[in-house]
Scaffold this motif. Structure first.
Motif, mmCIF file in Angstrom:
data_model
loop_
_atom_site.group_PDB
_atom_site.id
_atom_site.type_symbol
_atom_site.label_atom_id
_atom_site.label_comp_id
_atom_site.label_asym_id
_atom_site.label_seq_id
_atom_site.Cartn_x
_atom_site.Cartn_y
_atom_site.Cartn_z
ATOM 1 N N HIS A 79 0.846 -1.206 0.000
ATOM 2 C CA HIS A 79 0.000 0.000 0.000
ATOM 3 C C HIS A 79 0.876 1.249 0.000
ATOM 4 N N HIS A 234 -8.907 2.161 1.655
ATOM 5 C CA HIS A 234 -8.541 2.268 3.071
ATOM 6 C C HIS A 234 -9.696 1.771 3.933
ATOM 7 N N GLU A 237 -8.899 3.130 9.737
ATOM 8 C CA GLU A 237 -7.511 3.537 10.037
ATOM 9 C C GLU A 237 -7.439 4.388 11.298
ATOM 10 N N ALA A 272 -6.150 -1.132 3.252
ATOM 11 C CA ALA A 272 -5.041 -0.574 4.025
ATOM 12 C C ALA A 272 -5.496 -0.304 5.449
ATOM 13 N N HIS A 273 -4.681 -0.727 6.396
ATOM 14 C CA HIS A 273 -4.797 -0.445 7.838
ATOM 15 C C HIS A 273 -5.646 -1.446 8.618
ATOM 16 N N CYS A 295 0.451 -1.094 7.787
ATOM 17 C CA CYS A 295 1.309 0.060 7.473
ATOM 18 C C CYS A 295 1.795 0.715 8.768
ATOM 19 N N SER A 298 3.095 4.492 8.919
ATOM 20 C CA SER A 298 2.010 5.462 8.803
ATOM 21 C C SER A 298 1.159 5.476 10.071
ATOM 22 N N ASP A 324 2.678 3.027 2.939
ATOM 23 C CA ASP A 324 1.692 4.122 2.941
ATOM 24 C C ASP A 324 2.342 5.497 2.831
#
Ligand code: GUN
Ligand code: ZN
Length: 440
Positions: A79, A234, A237, A272-273, A295, A298, A324
């Motif tokens: 990512h 995403h 997050e 992501a996350h 990630c 990040s 990220d």
């Protein structure tokens, strides 16, 4: 007549056969202290001890002696945002303010094709000098930003997935598309690029808050039309983001459910996350064959929170590491492993070095459903690999000098290493980056 294309790379060979787990099971790796990686026409022909492989080679095989250096599979970044190179190290905000204050303004510059083209070249050079040979990449909302990154990746023969960002609300007007335009433009890009050489298209709604229901459902429609493309977005997050999603989608059980209802939770979907998930979310992600990009750089920089890797593993969710960039601050997957180690420690978990390597290589390939092509040195896979510098800094040279096992050495690289540890990067057997000038 077939030209001799076989090359034998001699050095210390290390790769993962499966997930070494929390205990760092060394049976899950293959390590040859004096080994050979045999590359034929860009693919792995063999990986094993030089004592058994070298004597059988014909004289036409070129031998490159890396003089005891460690050879590992190329790193895979699950990512990363190529338009955010100049957002790295922006001060002081958590996710939602960081997007509004820095990120959207920067991405608006990509309306100019030349900006996208120059960023794409710089970005790929950064990947290669950090040992990253494959990446799952966000572009911007502008279709030409996707053309720019794919054109540059194709020239370098990199395996890369990317897609046009879809966002039709809750962001600056100049960055908004519409459900229909996002669908049509994504479809055109997908048809132009997906499956060309080593390129994959990823349907890329930015995150739930910036897409209307109509846009998410058209994204899901496109995904259903093209089952072998990726989905990239995403997920959960940041706490304020999660609360916002609950308000925007009151009928959904959870953030995962928003994507599920749109048909976006499926194989080849990379989220992501995933920091704020409940047990049902984990079951749904795992049973769909979806993946999480962990990630840590990040998550720490943006103060987002701590990922629960143990739970993801217990739930059998595919997990790979992501930098990220520009929420993350380093292109280096060695650095990212180090951030992961520290973030996991804060959560009473750990990361043995071989597992760090797994999350950046074979585990990441599995997360991207690319494990049949890349991720380790199994015969027939594409020969993307790195030569590590065992003495990139005085400190690492000294620290590695005191290590007594490959795990300890790898851990030192993972905690102290960065781009300086990458001596050479090979793509399909061809040298794509060298720290030292290569003699003619
Ligand atoms: N969520 C939505 N957009 C972004 C982004 O650009 N970076 C990160 N880290 N999270 C996001
Ligand atoms: Zn991101």
């Amino acid at each position: 007549m077939k030209l001799a294309t076989m090359t034998a790379h001699r050095g210390r060979i290390l790769h993962c056969l499966r997930d070494p787990g929390e205990a760092g099971d060394l049976d899950a790796i293959d390590y040859f202290d004096d080994g050979v990686l045999l590359v034929d026409d860009g693919h792995i022909a063999a990986a094993g001890p030089s004592a058994s492989l070298l004597p059988g080679l014909s004289e036409s095989v070129k031998i490159i002696d890396h003089e005891g250096a460690l050879l590992v599979p190329g790193f895979i970044d699950c990512h990363v945002h190529y338009p955010q190179v100049d957002v790295i190290a922006s001060y002081g905000h958590q996710l939602l303010d960081w997007l509004n204050n820095y990120t959207y303004t920067e991405e608006a510059r990509f309306a100019k094709e030349a900006v996208a083209q120059s960023a794409a070249g710089f970005f790929l050079d950064q990947l290669l000098c950090n040992g990253t040979t494959t990446a799952m990449v966000f572009a911007t909302v502008h279709p030409h930003s996707v053309d720019a990154i794919f054109t540059a990746a194709r020239q370098k023969n990199m395996r890369l997935a990317a897609g046009k960002v879809m966002m039709d609300r809750n962001c600056p007007v100049e960055l908004q598309d519409t459900p229909q335009s996002a669908y049509v433009e994504s479809r055109e890009l997908l048809q132009r690029w997906h499956g060309q050489d080593r390129l994959h298209y990823a349907i890329t709604p930015r995150f739930a808050p910036t897409s209307s229901d109509a846009q998410l459902s058209l994204a899901g429609h496109l995904a259903a039309e093209f089952p072998d493309v990726h989905v990239h977005t995403h997920l959960a997050e940041n706490r304020d983001e999660v609360a916002w999603v609950a308000k925007l989608f009151p009928d959904s059980r959870s953030y995962v459910d928003v994507y599920k209802r749109a048909g976006l939770v499926r194989e080849r979907a990379v989220f992501a996350h995933g920091l704020y998930l409940d047990d049902q979310d984990c079951v749904e992600l795992a049973s769909a064959g979806s993946s999480i990009a962990f990630c840590p750089g990040s998550n720490l920089f943006l103060g987002s929170g701590l990922f629960d890797l143990d739970r993801a593993r217990e739930s059998r969710i595919r997990v790979g590491l992501g930098t990220d960039i520009g929420g993350g601050t380093s292109f280096s997957l060695l650095r990212t492993m180090s951030e992961a180690y520290k973030a996991l420690h804060l959560n009473e978990q750990s990361l043995p070095a071989v597992r760090g390597l797994f999350l950046a290589t074979l585990g990441a390939a599995q997360a991207l459903h690319m494990e049949n092509s890349i991720g380790n040195f199994d015969i027939g896979k594409e020969a993307d690999f790195l030569v590590l510098d065992g003495a990139p800094t005085a400190l690492l040279e000294r620290r590695i000098g005191r290590t007594q096992s490959i795990s300890e050495e790898l851990f030192a690289q993972m905690i102290l290493g960065d781009d300086r540890s990458i001596a050479k990067t090979y793509l399909m057997g061809a040298l794509a980056y060298s720290k030292e000038p290569v003699p003619p």
